[in-house]
Scaffold this motif. Structure first.
Motif, mmCIF file in Angstrom:
data_model
loop_
_atom_site.group_PDB
_atom_site.id
_atom_site.type_symbol
_atom_site.label_atom_id
_atom_site.label_comp_id
_atom_site.label_asym_id
_atom_site.label_seq_id
_atom_site.Cartn_x
_atom_site.Cartn_y
_atom_site.Cartn_z
ATOM 1 N N LEU A 22 36.528 22.070 29.941
ATOM 2 C CA LEU A 22 37.681 23.146 30.177
ATOM 3 C C LEU A 22 38.823 22.465 29.890
ATOM 4 O O LEU A 22 39.661 23.351 29.181
ATOM 5 C CB LEU A 22 37.388 23.643 31.581
ATOM 6 C CG LEU A 22 38.437 24.793 31.938
ATOM 7 C CD1 LEU A 22 38.464 26.133 31.090
ATOM 8 C CD2 LEU A 22 38.519 25.258 33.359
ATOM 9 N N VAL A 23 39.359 21.421 30.225
ATOM 10 C CA VAL A 23 40.628 20.787 30.218
ATOM 11 C C VAL A 23 41.032 20.612 28.899
ATOM 12 O O VAL A 23 42.098 20.903 28.267
ATOM 13 C CB VAL A 23 40.752 19.542 31.166
ATOM 14 C CG1 VAL A 23 42.130 19.117 30.795
ATOM 15 C CG2 VAL A 23 40.338 19.955 32.843
ATOM 16 N N MET A 24 40.210 20.086 28.114
ATOM 17 C CA MET A 24 40.298 19.579 26.694
ATOM 18 C C MET A 24 40.759 20.811 25.969
ATOM 19 O O MET A 24 41.755 20.866 25.321
ATOM 20 C CB MET A 24 39.325 18.635 26.104
ATOM 21 C CG MET A 24 39.625 18.194 24.796
ATOM 22 S SD MET A 24 40.586 16.911 24.778
ATOM 23 C CE MET A 24 39.397 15.454 25.390
ATOM 24 N N PRO A 25 39.913 21.921 25.661
ATOM 25 C CA PRO A 25 40.385 22.987 25.019
ATOM 26 C C PRO A 25 41.525 23.647 25.323
ATOM 27 O O PRO A 25 42.438 24.168 24.587
ATOM 28 C CB PRO A 25 38.743 23.916 24.977
ATOM 29 C CG PRO A 25 38.366 23.538 26.250
ATOM 30 C CD PRO A 25 38.454 21.934 26.275
ATOM 31 N N VAL A 26 41.581 24.020 26.714
ATOM 32 C CA VAL A 26 42.943 24.545 27.229
ATOM 33 C C VAL A 26 44.129 23.784 26.815
ATOM 34 O O VAL A 26 45.325 24.475 26.385
ATOM 35 C CB VAL A 26 42.841 24.853 28.674
ATOM 36 C CG1 VAL A 26 44.117 25.109 29.349
ATOM 37 C CG2 VAL A 26 41.535 25.745 29.024
ATOM 38 N N THR A 27 44.141 22.387 26.725
ATOM 39 C CA THR A 27 45.243 21.579 26.498
ATOM 40 C C THR A 27 45.708 21.736 24.928
ATOM 41 O O THR A 27 46.649 21.811 24.495
ATOM 42 C CB THR A 27 45.054 20.134 27.017
ATOM 43 O OG1 THR A 27 44.494 20.224 28.493
ATOM 44 C CG2 THR A 27 46.516 19.457 26.910
ATOM 45 N N VAL A 28 44.525 21.938 24.128
ATOM 46 C CA VAL A 28 44.615 21.792 22.746
ATOM 47 C C VAL A 28 45.161 23.270 22.354
ATOM 48 O O VAL A 28 46.281 23.235 21.630
ATOM 49 C CB VAL A 28 43.285 21.727 22.069
ATOM 50 C CG1 VAL A 28 43.474 22.164 20.487
ATOM 51 C CG2 VAL A 28 42.884 20.110 22.288
ATOM 52 N N VAL A 29 45.054 24.146 22.997
ATOM 53 C CA VAL A 29 45.383 25.520 22.703
ATOM 54 C C VAL A 29 46.813 25.574 23.212
ATOM 55 O O VAL A 29 47.734 26.283 22.515
ATOM 56 C CB VAL A 29 44.611 26.536 23.382
ATOM 57 C CG1 VAL A 29 45.212 27.947 23.444
ATOM 58 C CG2 VAL A 29 43.125 26.624 22.812
ATOM 59 N N ALA A 30 47.143 24.921 24.339
ATOM 60 C CA ALA A 30 48.692 24.855 24.849
ATOM 61 C C ALA A 30 49.270 24.200 23.833
ATOM 62 O O ALA A 30 50.739 24.632 23.646
ATOM 63 C CB ALA A 30 48.655 24.288 25.961
ATOM 64 N N ALA A 31 48.935 23.073 23.251
ATOM 65 C CA ALA A 31 49.797 22.303 22.085
ATOM 66 C C ALA A 31 50.019 23.106 20.981
ATOM 67 O O ALA A 31 51.067 23.022 20.347
ATOM 68 C CB ALA A 31 48.743 21.146 21.832
ATOM 69 N N ILE A 32 49.020 24.013 20.750
ATOM 70 C CA ILE A 32 49.309 24.740 19.232
ATOM 71 C C ILE A 32 50.195 25.749 19.822
ATOM 72 O O ILE A 32 51.005 26.242 19.135
ATOM 73 C CB ILE A 32 47.911 25.392 18.891
ATOM 74 C CG1 ILE A 32 46.796 24.364 18.568
ATOM 75 C CG2 ILE A 32 47.879 26.358 17.727
ATOM 76 C CD1 ILE A 32 45.314 24.849 18.236
ATOM 77 N N LEU A 33 50.072 26.470 20.967
ATOM 78 C CA LEU A 33 51.030 27.441 21.502
ATOM 79 C C LEU A 33 52.533 26.939 21.591
ATOM 80 O O LEU A 33 53.439 27.618 21.038
ATOM 81 C CB LEU A 33 50.583 27.970 22.595
ATOM 82 C CG LEU A 33 49.411 29.043 22.674
ATOM 83 C CD1 LEU A 33 49.019 29.389 23.921
ATOM 84 C CD2 LEU A 33 49.677 29.980 21.774
ATOM 85 N N VAL B 114 44.756 14.304 27.860
ATOM 86 C CA VAL B 114 43.422 14.664 28.626
ATOM 87 C C VAL B 114 42.913 13.399 29.301
ATOM 88 O O VAL B 114 42.593 13.123 30.057
ATOM 89 C CB VAL B 114 42.682 15.623 28.030
ATOM 90 C CG1 VAL B 114 41.334 15.651 28.813
ATOM 91 C CG2 VAL B 114 43.352 16.926 27.795
ATOM 92 N N LEU B 115 42.941 12.515 28.112
ATOM 93 C CA LEU B 115 42.137 11.242 28.306
ATOM 94 C C LEU B 115 42.929 10.455 29.162
ATOM 95 O O LEU B 115 42.556 9.758 30.055
ATOM 96 C CB LEU B 115 41.810 10.344 26.979
ATOM 97 C CG LEU B 115 41.077 11.208 25.865
ATOM 98 C CD1 LEU B 115 41.003 10.147 24.739
ATOM 99 C CD2 LEU B 115 39.792 11.125 26.573
ATOM 100 N N ALA B 116 44.283 10.376 29.097
ATOM 101 C CA ALA B 116 45.280 9.631 29.793
ATOM 102 C C ALA B 116 45.300 10.010 31.190
ATOM 103 O O ALA B 116 45.875 9.224 32.036
ATOM 104 C CB ALA B 116 46.614 9.508 29.267
ATOM 105 N N MET B 117 45.026 11.185 31.573
ATOM 106 C CA MET B 117 44.979 11.553 33.101
ATOM 107 C C MET B 117 44.276 10.658 33.927
ATOM 108 O O MET B 117 44.732 10.596 35.063
ATOM 109 C CB MET B 117 44.835 13.311 33.178
ATOM 110 C CG MET B 117 45.815 14.351 32.447
ATOM 111 S SD MET B 117 45.437 15.926 32.896
ATOM 112 C CE MET B 117 45.577 15.880 34.492
ATOM 113 N N ASN B 118 43.283 10.451 33.622
ATOM 114 C CA ASN B 118 42.406 9.563 34.230
ATOM 115 C C ASN B 118 42.961 8.119 34.494
ATOM 116 O O ASN B 118 42.661 7.275 35.430
ATOM 117 C CB ASN B 118 41.071 9.258 33.737
ATOM 118 C CG ASN B 118 40.158 10.315 33.890
ATOM 119 O OD1 ASN B 118 40.271 11.196 34.988
ATOM 120 N ND2 ASN B 118 39.292 10.541 33.034
#
Length: 282
Positions: A72-83, A199-203
């Motif tokens: 869920l986090v990956m696609p949401v963040t990608v969409v946010a980057a595009i926006l 998203v990867l760096a959050m961990n």
């Protein structure tokens, strides 16, 4: 010194420590590559904005009890980057304002959802771990490690394959467009890849410290090196070494992983700034 080496050798027998080192090195490498471009384009704060969006998405995933929140986090963040990229081109809402709106809104909504609907008995501890990456890097599963490896390989391949295009849009986007290059496409590519790295760096360092992982190595390299390729290589070396040192130091001294890595980056930046001034003064 020998005691520290013995302690590290003992911990290296555990898979979770090896996983943390592998993921830490890969994330640091990817962050440093995109960090140079983001800093030069004066868009480095996008990391902070997207990290807060990722936090909001993680809160939703926690409320929905998803076993793998990355889906869920990956696609949401990608969409946010595009926006963010599209909104930043709007004359009514400039890029910095769009980042601020999305950043603060996502952070507030995410924390609100966790307090209203989360079934966790330690909400504050979960939020602290997500924001500062306190222990998540040391609790990675095998599947998460392989996901990080695959995503990192894709990011590095994209950066190397499109290096000349990224170089062009970084320094002179108008000239690149005038030569027939589709600059908007490559800006979009940079935004999407940045979202994946966030998203990867959050961990590794948590959502509040991601910007440091992106910015500090690039700025450190720029203190002493004046050409793009040299800055990219030096930034990658600094980022990887600081990540390794931070993870190992956190294991030895029981300090938060993310904060320790950022502290190492700060020390290196100060040292490189002093070296840069000494060289410039000659």
């Amino acid at each position: 010194m020998s005691d520290m080496i013995t302690t590290l050798a003992f911990y290296m027998r555990f898979p979770f420590v090896r996983y943390a080192l592998i993921v830490g090195v890969l994330i640091a490498l990817c962050s440093s590559l995109l960090g140079v471009t983001l800093v030069l384009k004066r868009f480095s704060y996008i990391g902070d904005g997207l990290s807060h969006v990722a936090f909001g998405a993680m809160a939703v995933a926690a409320v929905l009890n998803l076993t793998n929140d990355t889906l869920l986090v990956m696609p949401v963040t990608v969409v946010a980057a595009i926006l963010l990229l599209r909104t930043g081109q709007n004359t009514k809402i400039h890029g910095d304002a769009a980042i601020a709106m999305l950043s603060v809104g996502s952070l507030a909504v995410g924390y609100l959802l966790l307090n209203l609907f989360s079934t966790s008995t330690n909400i504050n501890g979960d939020v602290c771990g997500t924001l500062f990456g306190s222990t998540s890097i040391l609790t990675l599963t095998t599947a998460e490690v392989w996901l990080c490896v695959a995503a990192s390989v894709v990011v590095i391949f994209i950066y190397v394959f499109f290096y000349n295009k990224i170089f062009a849009v970084t320094f002179d986007e108008n000239f690149a467009t005038a030569t027939g290059m589709k600059a908007e496409r490559y800006n979009l590519l940079i935004a999407v890849v940045t979202a994946v790295i966030i998203v990867l760096a959050m961990n590794l360092v948590g959502s509040l410290l991601i910007s440091a992982l992106v910015i500090f190595p690039a700025l450190s390299a720029m203190q002493v090196i004046k050409n793009f390729k040299g800055v990219v290589i030096c930034s990658a070396v600094i980022s990887v070494l600081c990540a390794l040192f931070g993870i190992l130091a956190s294991i030895l001294f029981s300090t938060p992983v993310g904060s320790t890595i950022v502290a190492a980056d700060i020390v290196v930046f100060v040292v490189m700034a002093v070296i840069g001034k000494c060289v410039a003064g000659r």
